[in-house]
Design an enzyme around this catalytic site. Structure first.
Site, short mmCIF file in Angstrom:
data_model
loop_
_atom_site.label_atom_id
_atom_site.label_comp_id
_atom_site.label_asym_id
_atom_site.label_seq_id
_atom_site.Cartn_x
_atom_site.Cartn_y
_atom_site.Cartn_z
N PRO A 107 0.79 -1.23 0.00
CA PRO A 107 0.00 0.00 0.00
C PRO A 107 0.83 1.29 0.00
CG PRO A 107 -0.15 -1.13 2.12
CD PRO A 107 0.52 -2.07 1.17
N ASN A 108 0.30 2.24 -0.74
CA ASN A 108 0.81 3.62 -0.82
C ASN A 108 2.11 3.75 -1.63
OD1 ASN A 108 -1.30 4.76 0.82
ND2 ASN A 108 -0.32 3.74 2.54
N ARG A 125 5.64 10.90 -2.31
CA ARG A 125 5.61 10.58 -0.88
C ARG A 125 6.92 10.96 -0.23
NH1 ARG A 125 4.57 4.57 1.15
NH2 ARG A 125 3.87 5.34 3.15
N TYR A 128 11.68 8.20 1.44
CA TYR A 128 11.49 7.24 0.36
C TYR A 128 12.23 7.56 -0.93
CZ TYR A 128 7.75 5.99 3.59
OH TYR A 128 7.05 5.64 4.72
N ASN A 154 8.38 -5.18 -1.12
CA ASN A 154 8.28 -4.10 -0.15
C ASN A 154 6.81 -4.09 0.27
OD1 ASN A 154 7.99 -1.76 1.30
ND2 ASN A 154 9.26 -0.52 -0.08
N ALA A 188 3.22 -0.73 4.80
CA ALA A 188 2.81 -0.84 6.20
C ALA A 188 2.35 -2.24 6.58
CB ALA A 188 1.72 0.18 6.50
N HIS A 199 4.32 -4.48 9.07
CA HIS A 199 4.33 -4.36 10.53
C HIS A 199 3.20 -5.11 11.21
CE1 HIS A 199 7.25 -1.47 9.32
NE2 HIS A 199 6.35 -0.70 8.72
N ASP A 227 2.07 -15.48 6.17
CA ASP A 227 1.71 -16.86 5.84
C ASP A 227 1.79 -17.10 4.33
OD1 ASP A 227 1.25 -17.78 8.39
OD2 ASP A 227 -0.93 -17.57 8.32
N GLU A 244 13.06 -8.92 1.45
CA GLU A 244 12.18 -7.79 1.80
C GLU A 244 13.00 -6.50 1.72
OE1 GLU A 244 9.49 -8.37 5.17
OE2 GLU A 244 10.23 -6.50 6.00
N HIS A 258 12.96 -2.21 2.16
CA HIS A 258 12.35 -0.95 2.60
C HIS A 258 13.23 0.20 2.16
CE1 HIS A 258 9.41 -3.11 4.89
NE2 HIS A 258 10.39 -3.89 5.30
N LEU A 259 12.61 1.18 1.55
CA LEU A 259 13.36 2.35 1.09
C LEU A 259 13.92 3.13 2.27
CD1 LEU A 259 10.57 3.17 -1.40
CD2 LEU A 259 12.93 2.91 -2.15
N SER A 260 13.11 3.29 3.29
CA SER A 260 13.49 4.13 4.45
C SER A 260 14.18 3.28 5.51
CB SER A 260 12.25 4.78 5.04
OG SER A 260 11.41 3.81 5.64
N ARG A 303 12.86 5.08 12.79
CA ARG A 303 11.64 5.89 12.72
C ARG A 303 10.76 5.54 13.93
NH1 ARG A 303 9.25 5.38 6.81
NH2 ARG A 303 8.03 7.15 7.57
N ARG A 315 7.57 0.75 13.44
CA ARG A 315 8.09 0.45 12.10
C ARG A 315 9.30 -0.47 12.15
NH1 ARG A 315 5.67 3.83 8.07
NH2 ARG A 315 5.10 5.79 9.04
C1 DQA Z 1 8.30 1.24 3.77
C2 DQA Z 1 8.29 1.47 5.30
C3 DQA Z 1 6.92 1.24 5.89
O1 DQA Z 1 6.96 1.47 7.29
C4 DQA Z 1 5.92 2.18 5.28
O2 DQA Z 1 4.63 1.91 5.79
C5 DQA Z 1 5.93 2.14 3.80
C6 DQA Z 1 7.21 2.07 3.10
C7 DQA Z 1 9.63 1.63 3.13
O3 DQA Z 1 9.84 1.31 1.97
O4 DQA Z 1 10.46 2.27 3.79
O5 DQA Z 1 4.89 2.27 3.15
O6 DQA Z 1 8.07 -0.13 3.52
#
Ligand code: DQA
Length: 144
Positions: free
Chosen positions: A10-11, A18, A23, A74, A77, A80, A87, A98, A100-102, A107, A111
């Site tokens: 998501p997002n 964003r 990110y 990735n 959210a 978490h 599963d 996996e 994560h950009l950030s 944070r 997270r």
């Molecule tokens: C994320 C980190 C997550 O906590 C966040 O909800 C995201 C992006 C990252 O790429 O850093 O949507 O997965």
């Protein structure tokens, strides 16, 4: 050509707009293109998929797991708290990285927890788009 599933939760369709401090400034399309380029070096094809919906991600995993040799995800959210996604990842029985950009460890406290990570061979965080390049290399090394 062997296929790697590149999945975004998501997002992440809003990358580019964003919070660039966390990110980076690249759009999702640009990140997908960079990953495709890196994968080509190892003769892998990338299948890209993004959804804002947990069930769609799970459906896609169940379908593509049969055609792919590895997964880069990735989960946004869902990382978490989605035990359902955990599963589904585990059930693929594929090597998963996996990304994560950030820097999720620096944070909000919530997270820094990844419930999906135990289904993965590795987790990369805080390297922005470079994390995806590293993930391709990790998978290539793992499948060698
Ligand atoms: C994320 C980190 C997550 O906590 C966040 O909800 C995201 C992006 C990252 O790429 O850093 O949507 O997965």
């Amino acid at each position: 050509m062997k296929k790697i599933l590149l999945m975004h939760g998501p997002n992440l369709n809003l990358l580019g707009k964003r919070n660039p401090e966390h990110y980076g400034s690249l759009t999702l399309k640009r990140i997908e293109d960079l990953t495709v380029e890196e994968a080509k070096k190892f003769n892998y094809e990338i299948i890209s998929y993004q959804s804002n919906h947990e069930g769609n991600l799970i459906d896609k995993l169940q379908i593509e797991a049969n055609h792919c040799v590895a997964i880069i995800i990735n989960p946004g959210a869902f990382t978490h708290y989605s035990y359902a996604l955990y599963d589904a990842l585990l059930d693929t029985e594929l090597p998963i990285v996996e990304v994560h950009l950030s820097d999720i460890k620096q944070r909000e406290a919530w997270r820094s927890i990844s419930v999906t990570a135990p289904a993965c061979i590795n987790v990369i965080w805080g390297k922005k788009e470079k994390g995806y390049i590293e993930a391709v290399n990790m998978i290539a090394e793992h499948l060698k």
